[in-house]
Enzyme design. Structure first.
Site, PDB file in Angstrom:
ATOM      1  N   ASP A  10       0.872  -1.172   0.000  1.00 53.42           N
ATOM      2  CA  ASP A  10       0.000   0.000   0.000  1.00 53.42           C
ATOM      3  C   ASP A  10       0.916   1.232   0.000  1.00 53.42           C
ATOM      4  O   ASP A  10       2.135   1.118  -0.188  1.00 53.42           O
ATOM      5  CB  ASP A  10      -1.003  -0.043   1.164  1.00 53.42           C
ATOM      6  CG  ASP A  10      -0.341   0.169   2.527  1.00 53.42           C
ATOM      7  OD1 ASP A  10       0.910   0.248   2.588  1.00 53.42           O
ATOM      8  OD2 ASP A  10      -1.073   0.255   3.527  1.00 53.42           O
ATOM      9  N   CYS A  67       3.197  -3.173   3.988  1.00 51.98           N
ATOM     10  CA  CYS A  67       2.338  -2.037   4.335  1.00 51.98           C
ATOM     11  C   CYS A  67       3.070  -1.255   5.421  1.00 51.98           C
ATOM     12  O   CYS A  67       4.278  -1.425   5.581  1.00 51.98           O
ATOM     13  CB  CYS A  67       0.944  -2.496   4.754  1.00 51.98           C
ATOM     14  SG  CYS A  67       0.865  -3.580   6.193  1.00 51.98           S
ATOM     15  N   THR A  69       2.954  -1.293   8.820  1.00 48.61           N
ATOM     16  CA  THR A  69       3.490  -2.156   9.880  1.00 48.61           C
ATOM     17  C   THR A  69       3.758  -3.578   9.409  1.00 48.61           C
ATOM     18  O   THR A  69       4.466  -4.321  10.088  1.00 48.61           O
ATOM     19  CB  THR A  69       2.474  -2.261  11.026  1.00 48.61           C
ATOM     20  OG1 THR A  69       1.242  -2.801  10.480  1.00 48.61           O
ATOM     21  CG2 THR A  69       2.203  -0.911  11.668  1.00 48.61           C
ATOM     22  N   HIS A 100      12.035 -22.905   8.885  1.00 51.87           N
ATOM     23  CA  HIS A 100      11.078 -23.644   9.715  1.00 51.87           C
ATOM     24  C   HIS A 100       9.641 -23.583   9.198  1.00 51.87           C
ATOM     25  O   HIS A 100       8.893 -24.548   9.361  1.00 51.87           O
ATOM     26  CB  HIS A 100      11.101 -23.109  11.159  1.00 51.87           C
ATOM     27  CG  HIS A 100      12.333 -23.522  11.913  1.00 51.87           C
ATOM     28  ND1 HIS A 100      12.432 -23.422  13.285  1.00 51.87           N
ATOM     29  CD2 HIS A 100      13.524 -24.035  11.489  1.00 51.87           C
ATOM     30  CE1 HIS A 100      13.633 -23.859  13.677  1.00 51.87           C
ATOM     31  NE2 HIS A 100      14.319 -24.226  12.600  1.00 51.87           N
ATOM     32  N   HIS A 135       9.564 -30.041  10.634  1.00 54.53           N
ATOM     33  CA  HIS A 135       8.878 -28.799  10.254  1.00 54.53           C
ATOM     34  C   HIS A 135       7.800 -29.069   9.202  1.00 54.53           C
ATOM     35  O   HIS A 135       6.754 -28.424   9.198  1.00 54.53           O
ATOM     36  CB  HIS A 135       9.897 -27.768   9.761  1.00 54.53           C
ATOM     37  CG  HIS A 135      10.942 -27.471  10.782  1.00 54.53           C
ATOM     38  ND1 HIS A 135      10.646 -26.887  11.992  1.00 54.53           N
ATOM     39  CD2 HIS A 135      12.275 -27.727  10.800  1.00 54.53           C
ATOM     40  CE1 HIS A 135      11.755 -26.773  12.710  1.00 54.53           C
ATOM     41  NE2 HIS A 135      12.753 -27.283  12.007  1.00 54.53           N
TER      42      HIS A 135
HETATM   43  C1  RB5 Z   1      -1.991   2.642   6.450  1.00 55.23           C
HETATM   44  O1  RB5 Z   1      -2.047   3.859   7.093  1.00 55.23           O
HETATM   45  C2  RB5 Z   1      -1.652   1.545   7.445  1.00 55.23           C
HETATM   46  O2  RB5 Z   1      -2.731   1.294   8.268  1.00 55.23           O
HETATM   47  C3  RB5 Z   1      -1.235   0.279   6.713  1.00 55.23           C
HETATM   48  O3  RB5 Z   1      -0.143   0.563   5.905  1.00 55.23           O
HETATM   49  C4  RB5 Z   1      -0.815  -0.899   7.551  1.00 55.23           C
HETATM   50  O4  RB5 Z   1       0.130  -0.529   8.511  1.00 55.23           O
HETATM   51  C5  RB5 Z   1      -1.890  -1.721   8.124  1.00 55.23           C
HETATM   52  O5  RB5 Z   1      -1.673  -2.747   8.778  1.00 55.23           O
END
Ligand code: RB5
Length: 154
Positions: A10, A67, A69, A100, A135
């Site tokens: 994203d 993304c 996080t 694993h 595994h």
């Molecule tokens: C976008 O702002 C953010 O929520 C997305 O990139 C991600 O971190 C979601 O898990």
């Protein structure tokens, strides 16, 4: 087996995606980019779905999802049968994800790691080999759970 790599992000993962693509190109790997391609705010499930569908459809396809996080992309990707998506935050986790867990998608947080760290994690995952043995037995159990959960829904 020739492996194809598909990659998606994203807006929160765009910068790291571009860095990872450039790193892969240096290694002679042209990853197929399924977007997003600009910083406009988008919904990560739309891009996680594209990459996870491609990986679920072919044993010869690996995926990279990014993304902000890495959490949202992990949640989406792991909805797809046969997908083992691993969110990693350091080289050790990246290597273990293959050795694993035989992760067929590696997930990174573009707001968590630097481009250099992210590329190093992709390298650690790509260069590692699944160890099989005990595994594989554990992955077989995951596959059984997946089939049973899918069956109980229908
Ligand atoms: C976008 O702002 C953010 O929520 C997305 O990139 C991600 O971190 C979601 O898990």
């Amino acid at each position: 087996m020739s492996v194809r790599i598909v990659i998606g992000s994203d807006h929160g993962g765009l910068e790291l995606k571009d860095a990872v693509k450039a790193y892969l190109l240096e290694r002679g790997i042209a990853a197929q980019d399924l977007g997003t391609n600009n910083l406009d705010s988008v919904d990560y499930p739309d891009f996680g779905e594209k990459v996870a569908r491609a990986v679920a459809a072919s044993a010869e396809t690996l995926g990279i999802l990014i993304c902000g996080t890495g959490i949202g992309m992990s949640i989406v990707a792991n909805k797809f049968p046969g997908v083992r998506a691993a969110l990693v935050t350091d080289d050790f986790m990246a290597r273990m994800a293959k050795e694993h867990n035989n992760a067929n998608i590696v997930v990174l947080g573009g707001r968590v790691v630097t481009p250099e760290q992210g590329c190093a994690m992709v390298a650690a995952w790509l260069d590692a080999s699944f160890e099989g043995g005990r595994h594989q037995q554990r992955l077989d159990k995951i596959a059984r759970i997946e089939r049973e959960v899918a069956g109980s829904r229908s």
